[in-house]
Design a protein around this motif. Structure first.
Motif, PDB file in Angstrom:
ATOM      1  N   PHE A   1       2.253  -7.691  83.656  1.00 20.54           N
ATOM      2  CA  PHE A   1       2.760  -7.476  85.191  1.00 20.54           C
ATOM      3  C   PHE A   1       2.043  -6.176  85.585  1.00 20.54           C
ATOM      4  O   PHE A   1       2.378  -5.036  84.686  1.00 20.54           O
ATOM      5  N   MET A   2       1.856  -5.907  86.851  1.00 20.04           N
ATOM      6  CA  MET A   2       1.513  -4.670  87.442  1.00 20.04           C
ATOM      7  C   MET A   2       2.805  -4.063  87.623  1.00 20.04           C
ATOM      8  O   MET A   2       3.839  -4.426  87.649  1.00 20.04           O
ATOM      9  N   ARG A   3       2.618  -2.719  87.347  1.00 22.79           N
ATOM     10  CA  ARG A   3       3.750  -1.648  87.206  1.00 22.79           C
ATOM     11  C   ARG A   3       4.609  -2.174  86.215  1.00 22.79           C
ATOM     12  O   ARG A   3       6.027  -1.811  86.359  1.00 22.79           O
TER      13      ARG A   3
ATOM     14  N   VAL B   1      12.663   9.176  79.837  1.00 24.70           N
ATOM     15  CA  VAL B   1      11.327   9.856  79.710  1.00 24.70           C
ATOM     16  C   VAL B   1      10.863  10.871  81.165  1.00 24.70           C
ATOM     17  O   VAL B   1      10.520  11.969  80.953  1.00 24.70           O
ATOM     18  N   ARG B   2      11.054  10.027  82.062  1.00 21.44           N
ATOM     19  CA  ARG B   2      10.637  10.468  83.389  1.00 21.44           C
ATOM     20  C   ARG B   2      11.378  11.937  83.439  1.00 21.44           C
ATOM     21  O   ARG B   2      10.675  12.927  84.029  1.00 21.44           O
ATOM     22  N   LYS B   3      12.532  11.883  83.318  1.00 25.03           N
ATOM     23  CA  LYS B   3      13.425  13.247  83.424  1.00 25.03           C
ATOM     24  C   LYS B   3      12.935  14.475  82.848  1.00 25.03           C
ATOM     25  O   LYS B   3      13.427  15.317  83.117  1.00 25.03           O
TER      26      LYS B   3
ATOM     27  N   VAL C   1      -0.609  -4.728  77.424  1.00 23.04           N
ATOM     28  CA  VAL C   1       0.058  -3.614  78.175  1.00 23.04           C
ATOM     29  C   VAL C   1      -0.806  -2.705  78.815  1.00 23.04           C
ATOM     30  O   VAL C   1      -2.233  -2.687  78.574  1.00 23.04           O
ATOM     31  N   ILE C   2      -0.553  -2.192  79.943  1.00 23.96           N
ATOM     32  CA  ILE C   2      -1.523  -1.417  80.811  1.00 23.96           C
ATOM     33  C   ILE C   2      -1.232   0.142  80.811  1.00 23.96           C
ATOM     34  O   ILE C   2      -0.151   0.499  80.756  1.00 23.96           O
ATOM     35  N   MET C   3      -2.129   0.799  80.298  1.00 24.74           N
ATOM     36  CA  MET C   3      -1.919   2.350  80.195  1.00 24.74           C
ATOM     37  C   MET C   3      -1.164   3.165  81.390  1.00 24.74           C
ATOM     38  O   MET C   3      -1.225   2.718  82.261  1.00 24.74           O
ATOM     39  N   PHE C   4      -0.305   3.990  80.851  1.00 23.46           N
ATOM     40  CA  PHE C   4       0.422   4.659  81.740  1.00 23.46           C
ATOM     41  C   PHE C   4      -0.294   5.807  82.416  1.00 23.46           C
ATOM     42  O   PHE C   4      -0.715   6.629  81.586  1.00 23.46           O
TER      43      PHE C   4
ATOM     44  N   ASP D   1      -1.929   7.118  86.670  1.00 27.27           N
ATOM     45  CA  ASP D   1      -2.052   6.724  88.139  1.00 27.27           C
ATOM     46  C   ASP D   1      -3.500   6.791  88.532  1.00 27.27           C
ATOM     47  O   ASP D   1      -4.319   7.583  88.058  1.00 27.27           O
ATOM     48  N   ILE D   2      -3.476   6.071  89.527  1.00 31.41           N
ATOM     49  CA  ILE D   2      -4.944   5.803  90.403  1.00 31.41           C
ATOM     50  C   ILE D   2      -5.189   7.482  90.986  1.00 31.41           C
ATOM     51  O   ILE D   2      -6.372   7.764  91.233  1.00 31.41           O
ATOM     52  N   LEU D   3      -4.168   8.250  91.325  1.00 36.48           N
ATOM     53  CA  LEU D   3      -4.272   9.507  91.668  1.00 36.48           C
ATOM     54  C   LEU D   3      -4.916  10.784  90.888  1.00 36.48           C
ATOM     55  O   LEU D   3      -5.069  11.531  91.337  1.00 36.48           O
TER      56      LEU D   3
ATOM     57  N   ASP E   1      -8.063  -2.227  94.066  1.00 35.22           N
ATOM     58  CA  ASP E   1      -8.460  -2.006  95.655  1.00 35.22           C
ATOM     59  C   ASP E   1      -7.034  -2.293  96.272  1.00 35.22           C
ATOM     60  O   ASP E   1      -7.160  -3.355  97.227  1.00 35.22           O
ATOM     61  N   SER E   2      -5.980  -1.610  96.491  1.00 39.11           N
ATOM     62  CA  SER E   2      -4.811  -1.845  97.056  1.00 39.11           C
ATOM     63  C   SER E   2      -4.869  -2.234  98.411  1.00 39.11           C
ATOM     64  O   SER E   2      -4.080  -2.620  99.200  1.00 39.11           O
ATOM     65  N   TRP E   3      -5.729  -1.064  99.065  1.00 42.74           N
ATOM     66  CA  TRP E   3      -5.694  -1.258 100.638  1.00 42.74           C
ATOM     67  C   TRP E   3      -6.943  -1.681 101.164  1.00 42.74           C
ATOM     68  O   TRP E   3      -7.578  -1.479 102.343  1.00 42.74           O
TER      69      TRP E   3
HETATM   70  O1  CP3 Z   1       2.886  -0.042  84.153  1.00 44.79           O
HETATM   71  C1  CP3 Z   1       1.770   0.080  84.802  1.00 44.79           C
HETATM   72  O2  CP3 Z   1       1.362  -0.638  85.933  1.00 44.79           O
HETATM   73  C2  CP3 Z   1       0.801   1.398  84.632  1.00 44.79           C
HETATM   74  C3  CP3 Z   1       1.209   2.416  85.588  1.00 44.79           C
HETATM   75  C4  CP3 Z   1       0.799   2.564  87.116  1.00 44.79           C
HETATM   76  C5  CP3 Z   1       1.213   3.667  87.607  1.00 44.79           C
HETATM   77  N1  CP3 Z   1       0.448   3.830  89.047  1.00 44.79           N
HETATM   78  C6  CP3 Z   1       2.675   4.248  87.551  1.00 44.79           C
HETATM   79  C7  CP3 Z   1       3.339   5.039  88.508  1.00 44.79           C
HETATM   80  C8  CP3 Z   1      -0.232   2.010  87.755  1.00 44.79           C
HETATM   81  C9  CP3 Z   1      -1.393   0.867  87.115  1.00 44.79           C
HETATM   82  C10 CP3 Z   1      -0.501   2.549  88.801  1.00 44.79           C
HETATM   83  C11 CP3 Z   1      -1.611   2.050  89.973  1.00 44.79           C
HETATM   84  C12 CP3 Z   1      -1.439   2.877  91.344  1.00 44.79           C
HETATM   85  N2  CP3 Z   1      -0.782   4.048  91.796  1.00 44.79           N
HETATM   86  C13 CP3 Z   1      -1.902   2.072  92.539  1.00 44.79           C
HETATM   87  C14 CP3 Z   1      -2.260   0.586  92.500  1.00 44.79           C
HETATM   88  C15 CP3 Z   1      -1.445  -0.184  92.382  1.00 44.79           C
HETATM   89  C16 CP3 Z   1      -0.577  -0.671  93.515  1.00 44.79           C
HETATM   90  O3  CP3 Z   1       0.737  -0.253  93.498  1.00 44.79           O
HETATM   91  O4  CP3 Z   1      -1.124  -0.897  94.501  1.00 44.79           O
HETATM   92  C17 CP3 Z   1      -1.564   2.990  93.684  1.00 44.79           C
HETATM   93  C18 CP3 Z   1      -1.760   2.424  95.001  1.00 44.79           C
HETATM   94  C19 CP3 Z   1      -0.929   4.065  93.219  1.00 44.79           C
HETATM   95  C20 CP3 Z   1      -0.389   5.114  93.875  1.00 44.79           C
HETATM   96  C21 CP3 Z   1       0.853   5.601  93.714  1.00 44.79           C
HETATM   97  N3  CP3 Z   1       1.634   6.217  92.499  1.00 44.79           N
HETATM   98  C22 CP3 Z   1       1.954   5.445  94.615  1.00 44.79           C
HETATM   99  C23 CP3 Z   1       1.814   4.996  96.001  1.00 44.79           C
HETATM  100  C24 CP3 Z   1       3.014   5.978  94.052  1.00 44.79           C
HETATM  101  C25 CP3 Z   1       4.572   6.232  94.542  1.00 44.79           C
HETATM  102  C26 CP3 Z   1       5.178   4.847  94.624  1.00 44.79           C
HETATM  103  C27 CP3 Z   1       6.775   5.127  95.205  1.00 44.79           C
HETATM  104  O5  CP3 Z   1       7.311   3.987  95.182  1.00 44.79           O
HETATM  105  O6  CP3 Z   1       7.238   6.102  95.375  1.00 44.79           O
HETATM  106  C28 CP3 Z   1       2.870   6.231  92.724  1.00 44.79           C
HETATM  107  C29 CP3 Z   1       3.671   6.811  91.651  1.00 44.79           C
HETATM  108  C30 CP3 Z   1       3.919   5.973  90.287  1.00 44.79           C
HETATM  109  N4  CP3 Z   1       2.727   5.595  89.684  1.00 44.79           N
HETATM  110  C31 CP3 Z   1       4.998   5.700  89.621  1.00 44.79           C
HETATM  111  C32 CP3 Z   1       4.633   4.935  88.587  1.00 44.79           C
HETATM  112  C33 CP3 Z   1       5.571   4.425  87.547  1.00 44.79           C
HETATM  113  C34 CP3 Z   1       6.424   6.183  90.045  1.00 44.79           C
HETATM  114  C35 CP3 Z   1       6.668   7.740  90.002  1.00 44.79           C
HETATM  115  C36 CP3 Z   1       7.830   8.237  89.163  1.00 44.79           C
HETATM  116  O7  CP3 Z   1       8.289   7.519  88.435  1.00 44.79           O
HETATM  117  O8  CP3 Z   1       8.242   9.119  89.725  1.00 44.79           O
END
Ligand code: CP3
Length: 344
Positions: free
Chosen positions: A23-25, A37-39, A70-73, A75-77, A207-209
């Protein structure tokens, strides 16, 4: 080459006994063990760049659910962060990217902070080592954002509803925007090579957007950069399987699939599977249960999953959602979903 891993076999077009599921995310805020862990971190980027913590949360979903990957933890940013842009994550707001002047900032981008790539590579090494020891059937996925999506966050400075600002910028400053896309594309190719060398067995490009662009701009900013990344990865790692995901691109999925030489196309929940089977020939498909159905509609999960199974009708495919798991999702809904697929 014979591989025991279901997901890799499916990508090669083989029908496996078990349908591969991930699953994504799948690592994220719906899991209490993730929140724990996040805390420990105030800063989300720092969390992503701490290999032991990132490896731990990568593996968490596997301890609970019967998954094939598993997808590595990360972020795209992390990529704009590695390029020197100030990226932070604000609670209840999401990502915030800051610089004072777009034009100046773009021309100054270019120097990559390789420590970022090395830390992500280290996360992958820890996870791969753990999988080799204890989960030899599980595939490790690395990923990146596609250049358009990363550029959209850079220019907008945050998640946007309509991506008006980046669209305006790309139209009014096309040459400079092109420079930005090229810089992101080139850095991304290097980043993915680090990931593959760290043990990523599959790469997914998000390419989410992609879905906010009209046809000519879609070709320029979505198809071309995805194509360039895939072609370059093939030069260094000819056999690396690649999943592309031009989310919400509707009928443009067809031209995308024709032009971009990835093995797998991930479908969002708005794309009909039967249409995709006809119009995206030669591709393995991944998808595409609605993530809000998963969160809010226990009955709909069974129906939705069965419809997906019926539409694929015994052809090899990868089960996933149309977009990522949202924080509201009850764990038992995910358990239910996996049970439906496993008992098919
Ligand atoms: O389990 C997984 O999928 C692996 C980890 C993963 C994260 N981000 C962790 C994350 C992956 C693959 C992403 C990709 C990602 N990040 C995308 C592409 C996929 C998509 O969702 O379209 C995008 C656009 C991002 C940018 C991003 N990162 C956003 C918009 C946010 C905020 C989301 C929100 O609802 O607030 C993040 C933060 C983020 N990336 C979290 C996680 C688990 C949550 C942050 C937290 O725990 O505080």
């Amino acid at each position: 080459m014979l591989n025991k891993k279901n997901l890799l076999q499916t990508i090669q077009g083989k029908k496996t006994k078990r349908i591969p599921i991930w699953f994504m995310r799948q690592a994220g805020r719906y899991l209490p063990e993730y929140l724990k862990v996040r805390k420990e971190f105030n800063n989300f980027i720092e969390f992503c760049l701490t290999p032991t913590a990132a490896a731990e949360v990568t593996l968490q979903p596997l301890r609970r659910f019967d998954l094939d990957a598993v997808i590595m933890f990360a972020d795209i940013l992390l990529l704009p962060h590695a390029l020197g842009i100030d990226v932070s994550f604000k609670e209840n707001v999401g990502p915030v990217l800051k610089f004072s002047n777009e034009l100046q900032a773009i021309s100054s981008l270019g120097k990559i902070d390789y420590q970022v790539f090395e830390n992500v590579q280290q996360t992958l090494k820890i996870v791969k080592n753990e999988l080799d020891k204890n989960n030899a059937d599980t595939t490790l996925i690395g990923f990146c954002g596609a250049p358009w999506t990363v550029a959209a966050y850079i220019i907008e400075g945050k998640t946007s509803k309509d991506y008006f600002k980046v669209r305006q910028f790309a139209i009014q400053n096309e040459k400079i925007f092109c420079e930005l896309i090229d810089k992101i594309t080139n850095a991304t190719i290097e980043y993915l090579n680090y990931q593959i060398e760290g043990g990523a067995e599959v790469i997914k490009i998000f390419d989410s957007w992609a879905g906010v662009l009209p046809s000519d701009q879609f070709d320029k900013w979505v198809i071309e950069p995805n194509k360039k990344i895939v072609e370059n990865l093939r030069k260094t790692h000819p056999n690396i399987p690649i999943i592309t995901f031009p989310r919400k691109s509707g009928l443009f999925y067809k031209n995308f699939a024709k032009q971009v030489n990835s093995h797998v196309i991930a479908l969002d929940q708005y794309t009909d599977i039967v249409w995709a089977k006809e119009n995206l020939p030669g591709k393995i498909l991944q998808g595409n249960l609605d993530n809000l159905t998963l969160a809010y509609d226990l009955k709909g999960i069974t129906e939705g999953a069965k419809k997906i199974l019926m539409d694929f009708n015994n052809t090899p495919f990868i089960f996933n959602l149309g977009h990522g798991i949202i924080p509201d999702t009850p764990i038992e809904n995910i358990e239910r979903l996996i049970k439906v697929i496993r008992s098919a």
